[in-house]
Design a protein around this motif. Structure first.
Motif, PDB file in Angstrom:
ATOM      1  N   THR A 107       8.650  -0.084  -9.403  1.00 52.83           N
ATOM      2  CA  THR A 107       9.043  -1.419  -9.607  1.00 52.83           C
ATOM      3  C   THR A 107       9.643  -2.212  -8.284  1.00 52.83           C
ATOM      4  O   THR A 107       9.120  -3.189  -8.379  1.00 52.83           O
ATOM      5  CB  THR A 107      10.727  -0.833  -9.744  1.00 52.83           C
ATOM      6  N   LEU A 108       9.111  -1.420  -7.390  1.00 52.66           N
ATOM      7  CA  LEU A 108       9.080  -2.047  -5.419  1.00 52.66           C
ATOM      8  C   LEU A 108       7.377  -2.738  -5.884  1.00 52.66           C
ATOM      9  O   LEU A 108       7.589  -4.317  -4.957  1.00 52.66           O
ATOM     10  CB  LEU A 108       9.554  -1.341  -4.728  1.00 52.66           C
ATOM     11  N   ALA A 109       6.755  -1.439  -6.017  1.00 49.35           N
ATOM     12  CA  ALA A 109       5.072  -2.593  -6.275  1.00 49.35           C
ATOM     13  C   ALA A 109       4.985  -3.807  -6.784  1.00 49.35           C
ATOM     14  O   ALA A 109       4.439  -4.377  -6.302  1.00 49.35           O
ATOM     15  CB  ALA A 109       4.208  -1.441  -6.228  1.00 49.35           C
ATOM     16  N   PHE A 110       5.861  -3.653  -8.066  1.00 46.14           N
ATOM     17  CA  PHE A 110       5.810  -4.624  -8.953  1.00 46.14           C
ATOM     18  C   PHE A 110       6.109  -6.140  -8.033  1.00 46.14           C
ATOM     19  O   PHE A 110       5.645  -7.294  -8.843  1.00 46.14           O
ATOM     20  CB  PHE A 110       6.214  -4.442  -9.778  1.00 46.14           C
ATOM     21  N   PHE A 111       7.650  -5.999  -7.397  1.00 44.51           N
ATOM     22  CA  PHE A 111       7.617  -6.923  -6.684  1.00 44.51           C
ATOM     23  C   PHE A 111       7.085  -7.262  -5.248  1.00 44.51           C
ATOM     24  O   PHE A 111       6.781  -8.761  -5.285  1.00 44.51           O
ATOM     25  CB  PHE A 111       8.657  -6.574  -6.394  1.00 44.51           C
ATOM     26  N   ILE A 112       6.039  -6.379  -4.627  1.00 41.09           N
ATOM     27  CA  ILE A 112       5.642  -6.826  -3.981  1.00 41.09           C
ATOM     28  C   ILE A 112       4.043  -7.448  -4.200  1.00 41.09           C
ATOM     29  O   ILE A 112       3.589  -7.987  -3.722  1.00 41.09           O
ATOM     30  CB  ILE A 112       4.840  -6.062  -3.305  1.00 41.09           C
ATOM     31  N   LEU A 113       3.892  -7.365  -5.047  1.00 38.83           N
ATOM     32  CA  LEU A 113       2.548  -7.879  -6.073  1.00 38.83           C
ATOM     33  C   LEU A 113       2.396  -9.291  -6.537  1.00 38.83           C
ATOM     34  O   LEU A 113       1.878  -9.489  -5.518  1.00 38.83           O
ATOM     35  CB  LEU A 113       2.449  -6.831  -7.239  1.00 38.83           C
ATOM     36  N   ARG A 141       2.566  19.395  -9.974  1.00 38.56           N
ATOM     37  CA  ARG A 141       1.727  20.780  -9.777  1.00 38.56           C
ATOM     38  C   ARG A 141       2.902  21.403  -8.390  1.00 38.56           C
ATOM     39  O   ARG A 141       2.622  21.999  -7.478  1.00 38.56           O
ATOM     40  CB  ARG A 141       0.595  19.990  -8.519  1.00 38.56           C
ATOM     41  N   LYS A 142       4.354  20.600  -8.575  1.00 37.50           N
ATOM     42  CA  LYS A 142       5.042  21.154  -7.043  1.00 37.50           C
ATOM     43  C   LYS A 142       4.505  21.037  -5.463  1.00 37.50           C
ATOM     44  O   LYS A 142       4.011  22.079  -5.467  1.00 37.50           O
ATOM     45  CB  LYS A 142       5.559  22.340  -7.617  1.00 37.50           C
ATOM     46  N   LEU A 143       3.291  20.360  -4.953  1.00 43.94           N
ATOM     47  CA  LEU A 143       2.763  20.046  -4.186  1.00 43.94           C
ATOM     48  C   LEU A 143       3.607  19.173  -2.900  1.00 43.94           C
ATOM     49  O   LEU A 143       4.092  18.491  -2.573  1.00 43.94           O
ATOM     50  CB  LEU A 143       1.289  19.263  -4.269  1.00 43.94           C
ATOM     51  N   ASN A 144       4.656  20.647  -2.569  1.00 41.25           N
ATOM     52  CA  ASN A 144       5.897  19.915  -2.088  1.00 41.25           C
ATOM     53  C   ASN A 144       5.114  19.084  -0.440  1.00 41.25           C
ATOM     54  O   ASN A 144       5.811  17.712  -0.147  1.00 41.25           O
ATOM     55  CB  ASN A 144       6.611  21.257  -1.071  1.00 41.25           C
ATOM     56  N   ALA A 145       4.150  18.963   0.279  1.00 41.50           N
ATOM     57  CA  ALA A 145       4.227  18.390   1.079  1.00 41.50           C
ATOM     58  C   ALA A 145       3.448  17.226   0.803  1.00 41.50           C
ATOM     59  O   ALA A 145       3.901  16.240   1.494  1.00 41.50           O
ATOM     60  CB  ALA A 145       2.560  19.108   2.107  1.00 41.50           C
ATOM     61  N   TRP A 146       2.271  17.301  -0.218  1.00 44.10           N
ATOM     62  CA  TRP A 146       2.560  16.040  -0.996  1.00 44.10           C
ATOM     63  C   TRP A 146       3.375  14.762  -1.142  1.00 44.10           C
ATOM     64  O   TRP A 146       3.741  14.057  -1.130  1.00 44.10           O
ATOM     65  CB  TRP A 146       1.388  15.944  -1.743  1.00 44.10           C
ATOM     66  N   ILE A 147       4.263  15.926  -1.655  1.00 44.53           N
ATOM     67  CA  ILE A 147       5.843  14.772  -2.116  1.00 44.53           C
ATOM     68  C   ILE A 147       6.654  14.282  -1.190  1.00 44.53           C
ATOM     69  O   ILE A 147       7.178  13.376  -0.742  1.00 44.53           O
ATOM     70  CB  ILE A 147       6.416  15.817  -2.836  1.00 44.53           C
ATOM     71  N   ASP A 148       6.356  15.465   0.383  1.00 50.02           N
ATOM     72  CA  ASP A 148       7.450  14.757   1.125  1.00 50.02           C
ATOM     73  C   ASP A 148       6.565  13.449   1.917  1.00 50.02           C
ATOM     74  O   ASP A 148       7.037  12.605   2.703  1.00 50.02           O
ATOM     75  CB  ASP A 148       7.024  15.679   1.822  1.00 50.02           C
ATOM     76  N   SER A 149       5.188  13.706   2.008  1.00 50.65           N
ATOM     77  CA  SER A 149       4.743  12.459   2.114  1.00 50.65           C
ATOM     78  C   SER A 149       4.350  10.747   1.583  1.00 50.65           C
ATOM     79  O   SER A 149       5.151   9.951   2.045  1.00 50.65           O
ATOM     80  CB  SER A 149       2.857  12.753   2.099  1.00 50.65           C
ATOM     81  N   ALA A 150       4.539  11.236  -0.211  1.00 50.84           N
ATOM     82  CA  ALA A 150       5.101  10.300  -0.850  1.00 50.84           C
ATOM     83  C   ALA A 150       6.699   9.619   0.330  1.00 50.84           C
ATOM     84  O   ALA A 150       6.455   8.372  -0.169  1.00 50.84           O
ATOM     85  CB  ALA A 150       5.420  10.624  -2.025  1.00 50.84           C
ATOM     86  N   ALA A 188       0.875  -1.677   0.317  1.00 50.84           N
ATOM     87  CA  ALA A 188      -0.120   0.210  -0.432  1.00 50.84           C
ATOM     88  C   ALA A 188       0.742   1.211   0.010  1.00 50.84           C
ATOM     89  O   ALA A 188       0.475   2.260  -0.787  1.00 50.84           O
ATOM     90  CB  ALA A 188      -0.726  -0.301   0.985  1.00 50.84           C
ATOM     91  N   CYS A 189       2.221   1.749   0.574  1.00 52.80           N
ATOM     92  CA  CYS A 189       2.987   2.336   1.219  1.00 52.80           C
ATOM     93  C   CYS A 189       3.466   2.851  -0.267  1.00 52.80           C
ATOM     94  O   CYS A 189       3.997   3.844  -0.805  1.00 52.80           O
ATOM     95  CB  CYS A 189       4.015   2.407   2.305  1.00 52.80           C
ATOM     96  N   ALA A 190       4.172   1.587  -0.886  1.00 48.14           N
ATOM     97  CA  ALA A 190       5.153   1.871  -2.111  1.00 48.14           C
ATOM     98  C   ALA A 190       3.410   2.463  -3.305  1.00 48.14           C
ATOM     99  O   ALA A 190       4.039   2.993  -4.314  1.00 48.14           O
ATOM    100  CB  ALA A 190       5.067   0.248  -2.291  1.00 48.14           C
ATOM    101  N   LEU A 191       2.398   1.826  -3.391  1.00 46.50           N
ATOM    102  CA  LEU A 191       1.265   2.337  -4.229  1.00 46.50           C
ATOM    103  C   LEU A 191       1.383   4.182  -4.356  1.00 46.50           C
ATOM    104  O   LEU A 191       0.987   4.430  -4.653  1.00 46.50           O
ATOM    105  CB  LEU A 191      -0.059   1.539  -4.735  1.00 46.50           C
ATOM    106  N   TYR A 192       0.701   3.970  -2.829  1.00 46.99           N
ATOM    107  CA  TYR A 192       0.754   5.150  -2.600  1.00 46.99           C
ATOM    108  C   TYR A 192       1.804   6.405  -2.967  1.00 46.99           C
ATOM    109  O   TYR A 192       1.138   7.178  -3.248  1.00 46.99           O
ATOM    110  CB  TYR A 192       0.069   5.656  -1.047  1.00 46.99           C
ATOM    111  N   ALA A 193       3.372   6.208  -2.027  1.00 52.45           N
ATOM    112  CA  ALA A 193       4.469   6.306  -2.784  1.00 52.45           C
ATOM    113  C   ALA A 193       4.172   6.675  -4.554  1.00 52.45           C
ATOM    114  O   ALA A 193       4.038   8.754  -4.578  1.00 52.45           O
ATOM    115  CB  ALA A 193       5.557   6.350  -2.009  1.00 52.45           C
ATOM    116  N   SER A 194       3.956   6.017  -5.098  1.00 52.72           N
ATOM    117  CA  SER A 194       3.978   6.092  -6.441  1.00 52.72           C
ATOM    118  C   SER A 194       2.767   6.999  -7.287  1.00 52.72           C
ATOM    119  O   SER A 194       3.204   7.841  -8.265  1.00 52.72           O
ATOM    120  CB  SER A 194       4.394   5.133  -7.185  1.00 52.72           C
TER     121      SER A 194
END
Lengths: 174, 687
Positions: free
Chosen positions: B132-138, B30-39, B15-21
């Protein structure tokens, strides 16, 4: 005017410089391609099933081929003095999809060994008996078939599906 | 409990890997820095989560929770604890989890670096590495899940693996597991897969930066500079993995060799070849602003080959001694490679114009041209190897007939290409940038060339009287001398300033780590080449069945069969151990060897362990092939004499040492880099 000539002269020299790199590169690529092409031609090996090999009969006698088959356990004879290994193999399909459809390699090997109607072939191999040479193992052999139908294996590779995953243990704890 | 924790962590990591990507891809433009930090935080979090999942599997393996399918597949009661731990990567499901864990470690480490210079790249680096990571966890979650348990159905009496309890079934616990494949119970096999996987995932980081550079249009050299060390670390581990794999084959597979052009070996070699080409050609981009598109192509290819390599190792599409069980993951891998490759190449074409060269190639006799030839040769070898590896699949598709090629094909094609590559390795560092002259070049080459002649005469009298061998030795010796002469030139300059030779060497290498680390790697290759030539062209072998006290002779050695003993061990093996004595040509006793055969009772599989007497000159390698039942006295041995084989391993060590020198952080360089604005870096730090 003189300046224009000079500039176009440089451009011509530059594109000429590019040209020689492209030609040189293409020559090298062509040489590598030719090397691959001729080497494939002289070293390639047909991968047959035993069935196919038998069907082709005398047309493949002496050709360098690769065959895979299921080892028939009771046929294994090994002369440790002469390092001469003789065994018989039964036809197994080469196509992975077909093997999967039939229930996996272990099942296919088991069926092949117990099926008296499956095409069979005698094999002789001079050398060390591989560790995994046993009944219902898959033997992958490089070599040639002679006019009597005996296969002379130059290399022998064994594959045992049961030693990998995919089969469930049978003993249960109470 | 452990299982639930592990499975939950694995799911959360997914879930983290999917969310982050997704978050990074949406927030990036969109340069939404808060979201980038969250990712970024989500990306970092994948590592502790996957650590928990991996630990859970390890705990279940060590505890022997055989109701778990994976545990009963790869471990058994008789295995020592350290083998149970390493069984994590002994089978398909576990090794996919392990791969994901390493990938997340690299990705998290990349996230934790300082991003002030290249913040605009970050969202896309997150996206690429997390996809890439999400693919392997999948794959781990839905195709090859290591947490599946065995269930006994009340209705049919069949045992089936499932993640959750099926209706009308009870948990099925086997008394013992099947145990790890004995061939994998070897120190080399314990560290070989992690090294290889570290190498594989190491290349994902530079690829992620390259794609980020393409997406953002920041196609200057920044991504190359940033990832230089990542690339080298990945390359270091991949090289180590290849060397260790060769050593394992030599020690365990009992055929007297170390490299068999097996599809799985090729799978690991392919990304190494393109990665090595990449390491060389980025130097031209840094120094001369050329080959920018080419470098993109190389890193995209390397990434595709990394995934392809994992696929080949894990799917069993090609028959191989390594082949694991057949599995459904093949098509998924193929789809993933296809999609990522197409997207990367489309991005490259989109940015094609901004990747134009800043300068032109001037002369065919220049360092640039030599690098270009180096790249062509590496790619040629990679293509030839790939072609040979997938030829059975292609021929089946085209003609319906499966056609294979074996070692003779690879030797015929790659032998000459490698010889030219080695020669180039010696000459290229002597060629000047832009435009060199034959006169200055021959001035630098005459001493190495002159030294090569007596060396060849020496080899001739040592027994290498074989035209191919002498040719190969001539190239190798010449290259060795030119590389040494590069060290000598630098040292002489320093010694004029009053340094003693050793200090001069150390200072020289420390000040120019990349350059002299590279030359050390070249020296390692030279030493390995001597070993490869010697052990390939001059290997001798014989086999014989001996009665007790009888002898056989090979290459000036005499082997006497003394005895054979059979005994069980407490870890469920039955060992047959022969004692043989080896004498040299003058009849002097030089070694007592114990070739043996271990029969693993739990898996019904034997394993042959050679007896080896190793000296600098050659290995005397004895395999116990067969023996008569107790009471009788005969045993069959196969004996190899492998000349110069130890140079392969020695060269490997030098190679790794050189890579460490080149990779080691340089405090001065870091300072220069941190202080300088990005634009002035175009020529710094490169040679």
């Amino acid at each position: 005017m003189a300046e224009t000539i000079a500039t176009s002269g440089t451009i011509a020299a530059k594109s000429g410089g590019r040209m020689k790199f492209i030609v040189g590169g293409l020559l090298i690529i062509a040489a590598i391609g030719y090397l691959i092409y001729t080497s494939i031609g002289s070293t390639q090996q047909y991968f047959f099933t035993i069935q196919e090999l038998k069907e082709r009969g005398s047309s493949v006698v002496g050709d360098n081929v690769r065959v895979s088959g299921a080892v028939i356990g009771e046929s294994i004879q090994y002369d440790a003095q002469a390092l001469e290994l003789r065994f018989a193999v039964a036809n197994v399909p080469a196509d992975q999809k077909e093997i999967d459809a039939l229930g996996g390699l272990a099942v296919v090997l088991n069926v092949a060994v117990n099926d008296p109607t499956a095409a069979r072939m005698e094999v002789i191999y001079i050398g060390v008996k591989p560790d995994l040479m046993k009944g219902e193992a898959q033997a992958i052999m490089d070599g040639h078939i002679d006019e009597n139908g005996l296969f002379h294996a130059d290399t022998l590779l064994m594959k045992c599906p049961t030693r990998y995953e995919g089969e469930l243990p049978t003993q249960a704890a109470p | 409990m452990t299982l639930t924790l592990g499975l939950t962590s694995l799911f959360l990591a997914f879930a983290c890997a999917l969310y982050a990507s997704v978050a990074a891809l949406i927030a990036g433009p969109r340069k939404l820095n808060a979201w980038i930090d969250s990712a970024r935080n989500a990306a970092i979090l994948t590592w502790p989560l996957l650590t928990l999942a991996s630990l859970a599997v390890i705990i279940m393996l060590v505890q022997g929770q055989y109701q778990v399918e994976y545990v009963s597949d790869v471990s058994s009661l008789a295995m020592p604890w350290y083998l149970k731990v390493t069984a994590l990567w002994g089978g398909q499901a576990g090794s996919l989890l392990f791969w994901s864990w390493l990938m997340s470690a690299f990705a998290s480490a990349a996230m934790l670096r300082r991003w002030d210079r290249d913040r605009s790249l970050m969202p896309y680096v997150i996206a690429v590495s997390m996809i890439t990571l999400a693919f392997f966890i999948l794959l781990c979650l839905f195709v090859e899940n290591p947490f599946r348990r065995l269930w006994l159905s009340q209705a049919t009496g069949e045992v089936n693996p499932a993640l959750f309890q099926p209706a009308n079934s009870t948990l099925f616990t086997p008394q013992d597991g099947r145990g790890l494949n004995p061939l994998l119970r070897h120190p080399g096999m314990i560290i070989h897969p992690p090294m290889l996987y570290l190498g594989f995932v190491g290349f994902v980081v530079p690829y992620a930066f390259a794609v980020a550079a393409l997406i953002t249009g920041r196609t200057d050299d920044e991504w190359i500079r940033t990832t230089r060390r990542w690339t080298l670390v990945g390359w270091l581990f991949l090289s180590l993995g290849l060397i260790l794999g060769g050593r394992w084959a030599y020690d365990v597979l009992g055929w007297g060799g170390y490299w068999g052009w097996d599809p799985v070996e090729n799978a690991a070699l392919l990304p190494w070849l393109t990665g090595t080409a990449f390491l060389h050609s980025v130097m031209i981009q840094e120094k001369r602003g050329m080959l920018k598109k080419w470098n993109m192509v190389l890193i995209i290819l390397t990434y595709a080959l990394v995934i392809f390599g994992t696929f080949l190792t894990r799917s069993g599409v090609l028959s191989s001694v390594h082949a694991f069980a057949q599995s459904a993951i093949g098509p998924l891998f193929f789809g993933f490679i296809g999609i990522t490759f197409t997207i990367s190449m489309s991005l490259l074409f989109w940015r094609w114009d901004s990747l134009a060269s800043e300068t032109q190639m001037d002369s065919l006799l220049s360092r640039e041209a030599a690098f270009l030839l180096n790249n062509l040769l590496f790619l040629g070898i990679a293509f030839a190897t790939l072609w040979g590896t997938i030829y059975p699949l292609i021929s089946e598709l085209v003609t319906g007939q499966k056609i294979t090629v074996g070692p003779p094909y690879y030797n015929r094609v790659n032998g000459p290409l490698l010889a030219i590559l080695v020669l180039l390795m010696g000459i290229a560092p002597l060629i000047a940038w832009r435009k060199a002259s034959f006169k200055s070049l021959s001035k630098l080459m005459w001493i190495p060339a002159a030294l090569t002649i007596p060396t060849l005469i020496l080899f001739y009298f040592l027994g290498a009287a074989h035209p191919v061998a002498l040719g190969a030795y001539a190239i190798t010796a010449f290259v060795g001398y030119t590389t040494l002469s590069e060290f000598a030139r630098g040292m002489v300059a320093r010694m004029r300033l009053g340094e003693n030779p050793l200090i001069a060497l150390i200072n020289l290498s420390a000040r120019n780590r990349r350059r002299y680390g590279g030359y050390t790697i070249h020296l390692g290759v030279v030493v390995m080449a001597f070993g490869v030539i010697g052990s390939n062209l001059f290997q001798t072998e014989t086999q014989a069945t001996l009665a007790q006290g009888e002898t056989l002779s090979i290459g000036g050695f005499t082997l006497r069969f003394d005895s054979v003993a059979l005994f069980p061990t407490n870890d469920n093996r039955e060992v047959t151990r022969a004692t043989v004595t080896v004498f040299d040509s003058s009849g002097r006793l030089i070694a007592e060897l114990h070739p043996r055969r271990d029969f693993f009772l739990d898996s019904g599989q034997p394993m042959t362990i050679p007896g080896v007497r190793s000296t600098f000159g050659e290995d005397f390698y004895v395999i116990l092939v067969d023996w008569q039942p107790i009471g009788s006295t005969g045993a069959t041995f196969k004996v190899y004499v492998n000349p110069l084989i130890n140079l392969v391993w020695t060269g490997g060590l030098i190679f790794i040492l050189g890579t460490l020198v080149a990779t080691w952080p340089d405090a001065d360089e870091e300072k220069r880099y941190a202080a300088a604005p990005a634009s002035t870096l175009a020529t710094a730090g490169a040679d």
